[in-house]
Design an enzyme around this catalytic site. Structure first.
Site: not given
Ligand code: COA
Length: 260
Positions: A66, A112, A135
């Site tokens: 999400a 999500g 989460e």
């Molecule tokens: N919500 C909003 N934005 C998100 C997102 C999310 N769930 N997951 C990734 N993004 C965004 C990042 O903020 C980043 O945006 P920016 O370039 O404007 O800063 C972009 O997507 C790329 O993500 P980034 O974190 O830089 O990539 P990464 O390769 O370093 O890491 C993940 C990848 C998937 C490990 C990491 O993005 C992550 O942990 N995301 C959240 C996962 C999460 O907790 N999901 C559950 C949500 S309830």
């Protein structure tokens, strides 16, 4: 509705929905959830569409969760509403759709994203996919059905561990857990899903609709799956598809189902 965050491709009774916010790793914001609701509803109502595949754009993510930026300042009431609206519009909606939905998990399926994949009727993953419900690392719990569907698919103990550790599993582990049905290379992911979709679409769409309903009933606390099965089984006898399917078998020819 004009779609900004998804696009749909249709070929041979198959529709592929691609979630298209690659810069945000296809995170599910409110607009994307609304667009997906409309897309699934319209495709389900379209008699030409026999199978739907859902995937994410880019090579990195199916859906990374999400959209955290949208709910970080929500109140208790807003948090409840977020989960309730999302479950109603997308997650429960997809699970109970009459048209089969396959999740083609092409990278990260987190929060999500994994919940969406789990709401689909079954899942195929590319070998680079990583899945998890992180989460609790954000101080919240899965709210789009994850605490219910993950234990259904992988068992309670594994679900407890995955949710408590907020960790990710790779595709091989997900396959071993029964979370995904197949693991293939990234290049093979969509062709492979389309091949399964082709096999599904040779069968009776009406019978498949009833099968989905009966299978899902077994996982609902307020339904008796066996009774739903008996009722759905009987209902099939009144359909044109049943007449065609049984006649074709007895006449030693391939069935051509009218879909009614
Ligand atoms: N919500 C909003 N934005 C998100 C997102 C999310 N769930 N997951 C990734 N993004 C965004 C990042 O903020 C980043 O945006 P920016 O370039 O404007 O800063 C972009 O997507 C790329 O993500 P980034 O974190 O830089 O990539 P990464 O390769 O370093 O890491 C993940 C990848 C998937 C490990 C990491 O993005 C992550 O942990 N995301 C959240 C996962 C999460 O907790 N999901 C559950 C949500 S309830």
């Amino acid at each position: 509705m004009d779609f900004e965050n998804i696009y749909i491709e249709e070929e041979n009774n198959l529709a592929t929905i691609t979630i298209n916010r690659p810069k945000k790793l296809n995170a599910l914001n409110k607009r994307t959830i609304d667009e997906l609701h409309v897309a699934f509803k319209e495709l389900d109502e379209d008699n030409e569409t026999k199978v739907i595949i859902i995937t994410g754009s880019g090579e990195k993510a199916f859906v990374a969760g999400a959209d955290i930026s949208e709910f970080s300042d929500y109140s208790v009431k807003e948090g409840r509403q977020l989960a309730a609206a999302g479950q109603r519009k997308l997650f429960d909606f997809v699970e109970n759709l009459s048209t089969p939905v396959i999740a083609a998990i092409n990278g990260f399926a987190l929060g999500g994203g994994l919940e969406l994949a789990m709401a689909c009727h079954f899942r195929v993953a590319s070998s680079n996919a990583r899945m998890g419900l992180p989460e609790v690392s954000l101080g919240v719990i899965p709210g789009y059905g994850g605490t219910q569907r993950l234990p259904q698919l992988v068992g309670k103990g594994r679900a407890m561990e995955m949710i408590m550790t907020a960790g990710m599993v790779d595709s091989d582990k997900a396959f071993g857990y029964g979370l995904v049905n197949h693991v293939v290379s990234s290049e093979e992911l969509l062709p492979f899903c389309k091949k399964i979709a082709g096999r599904i679409s040779n069968n009776s769409t009406v019978a498949i609709k009833h099968a989905i309903k009966a299978i899902n009933a077994g996982f609902k606390y307020d339904a008796d799956g066996y009774s739903v099965e008996i009722d759905a089984f009987g209902t099939c006898f009144g359909t044109d598809d049943f007449k065609e399917g049984t006649s074709a078998f007895l006449e030693k020819r391939k069935a051509d189902f009218p879909g009614s």
